[in-house]
Design an enzyme around this catalytic site. Sequence first.
Site, PDB file in Angstrom:
ATOM      1  N   SER A 137       0.835  -1.198   0.000  1.00  0.00           N
ATOM      2  CA  SER A 137       0.000   0.000   0.000  1.00  0.00           C
ATOM      3  C   SER A 137       0.869   1.248   0.000  1.00  0.00           C
ATOM      4  O   SER A 137       1.987   1.239   0.542  1.00  0.00           O
ATOM      5  CB  SER A 137      -0.840  -0.024   1.277  1.00  0.00           C
ATOM      6  OG  SER A 137      -1.396   1.243   1.530  1.00  0.00           O
ATOM      7  N   TYR A 161      -1.656  -1.031  11.051  1.00  0.00           N
ATOM      8  CA  TYR A 161      -1.911  -1.547   9.693  1.00  0.00           C
ATOM      9  C   TYR A 161      -0.685  -1.314   8.804  1.00  0.00           C
ATOM     10  O   TYR A 161      -0.194  -2.220   8.123  1.00  0.00           O
ATOM     11  CB  TYR A 161      -3.146  -0.867   9.090  1.00  0.00           C
ATOM     12  CG  TYR A 161      -3.294  -1.104   7.603  1.00  0.00           C
ATOM     13  CD1 TYR A 161      -3.618  -2.367   7.113  1.00  0.00           C
ATOM     14  CD2 TYR A 161      -3.093  -0.070   6.676  1.00  0.00           C
ATOM     15  CE1 TYR A 161      -3.736  -2.590   5.741  1.00  0.00           C
ATOM     16  CE2 TYR A 161      -3.213  -0.285   5.312  1.00  0.00           C
ATOM     17  CZ  TYR A 161      -3.526  -1.547   4.852  1.00  0.00           C
ATOM     18  OH  TYR A 161      -3.639  -1.768   3.496  1.00  0.00           O
ATOM     19  N   LYS A 165       2.073  -3.910   6.733  1.00  0.00           N
ATOM     20  CA  LYS A 165       2.421  -3.849   5.298  1.00  0.00           C
ATOM     21  C   LYS A 165       3.935  -3.692   5.130  1.00  0.00           C
ATOM     22  O   LYS A 165       4.553  -4.377   4.328  1.00  0.00           O
ATOM     23  CB  LYS A 165       1.703  -2.669   4.625  1.00  0.00           C
ATOM     24  CG  LYS A 165       0.203  -2.856   4.484  1.00  0.00           C
ATOM     25  CD  LYS A 165      -0.120  -3.865   3.406  1.00  0.00           C
ATOM     26  CE  LYS A 165      -1.433  -4.553   3.628  1.00  0.00           C
ATOM     27  NZ  LYS A 165      -1.671  -5.742   2.864  1.00  0.00           N
TER      28      LYS A 165
HETATM   29  P1  NAD Z   1     -11.046  -6.651   1.466  1.00  0.00           P
HETATM   30  O1  NAD Z   1     -11.257  -6.631   2.946  1.00  0.00           O
HETATM   31  O2  NAD Z   1     -12.215  -6.397   0.592  1.00  0.00           O
HETATM   32  O3  NAD Z   1     -10.395  -8.055   1.041  1.00  0.00           O
HETATM   33  C1  NAD Z   1      -9.534  -8.771   1.906  1.00  0.00           C
HETATM   34  C2  NAD Z   1     -10.064 -10.195   1.983  1.00  0.00           C
HETATM   35  O4  NAD Z   1      -9.216 -10.961   2.837  1.00  0.00           O
HETATM   36  C3  NAD Z   1     -11.482 -10.278   2.563  1.00  0.00           C
HETATM   37  O5  NAD Z   1     -12.291 -11.008   1.674  1.00  0.00           O
HETATM   38  C4  NAD Z   1     -11.310 -11.015   3.885  1.00  0.00           C
HETATM   39  O6  NAD Z   1     -12.419 -11.828   4.181  1.00  0.00           O
HETATM   40  C5  NAD Z   1     -10.042 -11.819   3.623  1.00  0.00           C
HETATM   41  N1  NAD Z   1      -9.264 -12.179   4.815  1.00  0.00           N
HETATM   42  C6  NAD Z   1      -8.822 -11.358   5.812  1.00  0.00           C
HETATM   43  N2  NAD Z   1      -8.122 -12.069   6.712  1.00  0.00           N
HETATM   44  C7  NAD Z   1      -8.102 -13.356   6.267  1.00  0.00           C
HETATM   45  C8  NAD Z   1      -7.540 -14.557   6.771  1.00  0.00           C
HETATM   46  N3  NAD Z   1      -6.877 -14.601   7.925  1.00  0.00           N
HETATM   47  N4  NAD Z   1      -7.720 -15.712   6.076  1.00  0.00           N
HETATM   48  C9  NAD Z   1      -8.416 -15.696   4.910  1.00  0.00           C
HETATM   49  N5  NAD Z   1      -8.972 -14.597   4.388  1.00  0.00           N
HETATM   50  C10 NAD Z   1      -8.813 -13.440   5.065  1.00  0.00           C
HETATM   51  O7  NAD Z   1      -9.871  -5.635   1.131  1.00  0.00           O
HETATM   52  P2  NAD Z   1      -9.335  -5.094  -0.267  1.00  0.00           P
HETATM   53  O8  NAD Z   1      -9.664  -3.657  -0.341  1.00  0.00           O
HETATM   54  O9  NAD Z   1      -9.758  -5.997  -1.359  1.00  0.00           O
HETATM   55  O10 NAD Z   1      -7.778  -5.211  -0.009  1.00  0.00           O
HETATM   56  C11 NAD Z   1      -7.016  -6.320  -0.454  1.00  0.00           C
HETATM   57  C12 NAD Z   1      -5.577  -6.113  -0.028  1.00  0.00           C
HETATM   58  O11 NAD Z   1      -5.092  -4.891  -0.577  1.00  0.00           O
HETATM   59  C13 NAD Z   1      -5.362  -6.022   1.484  1.00  0.00           C
HETATM   60  O12 NAD Z   1      -4.173  -6.683   1.826  1.00  0.00           O
HETATM   61  C14 NAD Z   1      -5.218  -4.521   1.713  1.00  0.00           C
HETATM   62  O13 NAD Z   1      -4.431  -4.253   2.847  1.00  0.00           O
HETATM   63  C15 NAD Z   1      -4.525  -4.087   0.439  1.00  0.00           C
HETATM   64  N6  NAD Z   1      -4.759  -2.651   0.115  1.00  0.00           N
HETATM   65  C16 NAD Z   1      -6.028  -2.191   0.013  1.00  0.00           C
HETATM   66  C17 NAD Z   1      -6.246  -0.837  -0.247  1.00  0.00           C
HETATM   67  C18 NAD Z   1      -7.650  -0.269  -0.339  1.00  0.00           C
HETATM   68  O14 NAD Z   1      -7.806   0.950  -0.217  1.00  0.00           O
HETATM   69  N7  NAD Z   1      -8.682  -1.082  -0.566  1.00  0.00           N
HETATM   70  C19 NAD Z   1      -5.158   0.035  -0.424  1.00  0.00           C
HETATM   71  C20 NAD Z   1      -3.886  -0.482  -0.329  1.00  0.00           C
HETATM   72  C21 NAD Z   1      -3.685  -1.848  -0.044  1.00  0.00           C
HETATM   73  N1  UFG Z   2     -12.127  11.704   3.389  1.00  0.00           N
HETATM   74  C1  UFG Z   2     -13.121  12.584   3.776  1.00  0.00           C
HETATM   75  N2  UFG Z   2     -14.247  12.061   4.341  1.00  0.00           N
HETATM   76  C2  UFG Z   2     -14.448  10.716   4.505  1.00  0.00           C
HETATM   77  C3  UFG Z   2     -13.417   9.828   4.106  1.00  0.00           C
HETATM   78  C4  UFG Z   2     -12.271  10.369   3.553  1.00  0.00           C
HETATM   79  O1  UFG Z   2     -12.989  13.787   3.645  1.00  0.00           O
HETATM   80  O2  UFG Z   2     -15.484  10.300   5.041  1.00  0.00           O
HETATM   81  C5  UFG Z   2     -10.923  12.261   2.738  1.00  0.00           C
HETATM   82  C6  UFG Z   2      -9.630  11.963   3.491  1.00  0.00           C
HETATM   83  O3  UFG Z   2      -9.362  12.927   4.465  1.00  0.00           O
HETATM   84  C7  UFG Z   2      -8.617  11.935   2.345  1.00  0.00           C
HETATM   85  C8  UFG Z   2      -9.421  11.407   1.152  1.00  0.00           C
HETATM   86  O4  UFG Z   2     -10.780  11.626   1.488  1.00  0.00           O
HETATM   87  O5  UFG Z   2      -8.202  13.246   2.044  1.00  0.00           O
HETATM   88  C9  UFG Z   2      -9.206   9.919   0.914  1.00  0.00           C
HETATM   89  O6  UFG Z   2      -9.434   9.195   2.125  1.00  0.00           O
HETATM   90  P1  UFG Z   2      -9.597   7.620   2.142  1.00  0.00           P
HETATM   91  O7  UFG Z   2      -9.927   7.230   3.540  1.00  0.00           O
HETATM   92  O8  UFG Z   2     -10.538   7.183   1.073  1.00  0.00           O
HETATM   93  O9  UFG Z   2      -8.158   7.091   1.703  1.00  0.00           O
HETATM   94  P2  UFG Z   2      -6.730   7.323   2.380  1.00  0.00           P
HETATM   95  O10 UFG Z   2      -5.866   7.976   1.353  1.00  0.00           O
HETATM   96  O11 UFG Z   2      -6.817   7.957   3.687  1.00  0.00           O
HETATM   97  O12 UFG Z   2      -6.254   5.813   2.642  1.00  0.00           O
HETATM   98  C10 UFG Z   2      -6.387   4.758   1.680  1.00  0.00           C
HETATM   99  C11 UFG Z   2      -6.555   3.433   2.412  1.00  0.00           C
HETATM  100  C12 UFG Z   2      -5.309   3.095   3.169  1.00  0.00           C
HETATM  101  C13 UFG Z   2      -4.137   3.146   2.248  1.00  0.00           C
HETATM  102  C14 UFG Z   2      -4.061   4.482   1.533  1.00  0.00           C
HETATM  103  C15 UFG Z   2      -2.965   4.503   0.534  1.00  0.00           C
HETATM  104  O13 UFG Z   2      -7.629   3.489   3.314  1.00  0.00           O
HETATM  105  O14 UFG Z   2      -5.403   1.788   3.680  1.00  0.00           O
HETATM  106  O15 UFG Z   2      -5.278   4.736   0.863  1.00  0.00           O
HETATM  107  O16 UFG Z   2      -3.146   3.471  -0.350  1.00  0.00           O
HETATM  108  F1  UFG Z   2      -3.016   2.957   2.971  1.00  0.00           F
END
Ligand code: NAD
Ligand code: UFG
Length: 359
Positions: A137, A161, A165
């Site tokens: 991430s 978190y 990562k």
């Molecule tokens: P998500 O929660 O939709 O998907 C994660 C999945 O992992 C879920 O289906 C959950 O049930 C499963 N899971 C969690 N723990 C588990 C375990 N112990 N055993 C088996 N399954 C398990 O999240 P996502 O948004 O699809 O994110 C996927 C990956 O990408 C994550 O590792 C997250 O940290 C990373 N990531 C997400 C974002 C974002 O903004 N969505 C940004 C950067 C990185």
């Molecule tokens: N924001 C609002 N109101 C809300 C939610 C978010 O104003 O209700 C704003 C935040 O302050 C930020 C922007 O919208 O300026 C984006 O916020 P998000 O929460 O959607 O995303 P972040 O950039 O904070 O974080 C996301 C994931 C993290 C990841 C990061 C970088 O949640 O897990 O992107 O990949 F680490």
Amino acid sequence: MMNGTDDLQQQTILVTGGAGYIGSHTVLQLLQADYKVVVVDNLSNSVEEALKRVADLAGSNGRNLSFYKIDLCDKNALENIFMVTRFDAVIHFAGLKAVGESVAKPLSYYYNNFVSTLNLLQVMNDKGCKKLVYSSSATVYGQPKAVPCTEDFPLEALNPYGRTKLCAEQICNDLHIGDPEWRIILLRYFNPVAAHPSGEIGEDPLGIPNNLMPFVQQVAVGRRRELAVFGNDYPTRDGTGVRDYIHVVDLADGHIAALEKLFNLSDIGCAVYNLGTGKGTSVLEMVAAFEKASGKVIPLKVVDRRPGDCSEVYAATNKAEQELGWKARYGIEEMCRDQWNWANKNPWGYEGSLEKDCM
Ligand code: NAD
Ligand code: UFG
């Protein structure tokens, strides 16, 4: 489509967390690219219905998808799966991902994310499956000193978190140093949004959404009254936070590009790539684009900054473009169009309104 060096044989990919938001979109792209896919997921933050829809969308390739409901913290269960299938590579999405929750429940985050990753890597190692794509991430850049973020920026973790990562990235590096047979790609995602253009699969968070676009979408369908904008006094164009939003289908395609690289380049080592668009968009710009795409007004109020948020983060994209041959195709307009299509077709997510909270 050919899949790299062993292209005569269909390759089998294990996708952990494949029922989740990014996982389900990636599984669909994998099936469409003719891979066989085995998903393991404990459904702690997802539902099996997502995978049923993925199989339907994949048409006849849907038969190449299988699913096991297991927890990666259960090493025996994982070993049993490796016993019956030979995997060519693994994409590891599974994990807990909410920053705020990780601060409140650090032990759950450390336990789940570390134990599941260590179990997976150990079982892969034992079975000789040494090709991995890992979901990292942009959070590992902490509060970046400049933008765009290049992959060689200094790294820091600002919460549990982020530490899971950052540490997983370091474990992967160590693994490759200890055994150069490992081929690993760490993908640092920026802000994934939107949904598959069919509107059949998308993000369906449990409870109150933490992220901007799921919240906006729930305001649009009447599930929440108004959006709280976290601060309008940042040193940005309009004072609100700027992020690099990326369409989840582009992100999914980035995983296919990474896999192909793993299959084709034996000395890839442990490589890292940003997956972003390279463009920054403010909260107000994103809301305006969503209003235009949906025809809905999103009421909002400005509140205090959210602790830990930075003003502006976006990706340098050159490395992924040059080395993976991958570039994001979709802009904000398409992201909002597809996010709205998903929301409009599924206002209460996959499983209707049962047990879901409101306002
Ligand atoms: P998500 O929660 O939709 O998907 C994660 C999945 O992992 C879920 O289906 C959950 O049930 C499963 N899971 C969690 N723990 C588990 C375990 N112990 N055993 C088996 N399954 C398990 O999240 P996502 O948004 O699809 O994110 C996927 C990956 O990408 C994550 O590792 C997250 O940290 C990373 N990531 C997400 C974002 C974002 O903004 N969505 C940004 C950067 C990185
Ligand atoms: N924001 C609002 N109101 C809300 C939610 C978010 O104003 O209700 C704003 C935040 O302050 C930020 C922007 O919208 O300026 C984006 O916020 P998000 O929460 O959607 O995303 P972040 O950039 O904070 O974080 C996301 C994931 C993290 C990841 C990061 C970088 O949640 O897990 O992107 O990949 F680490």
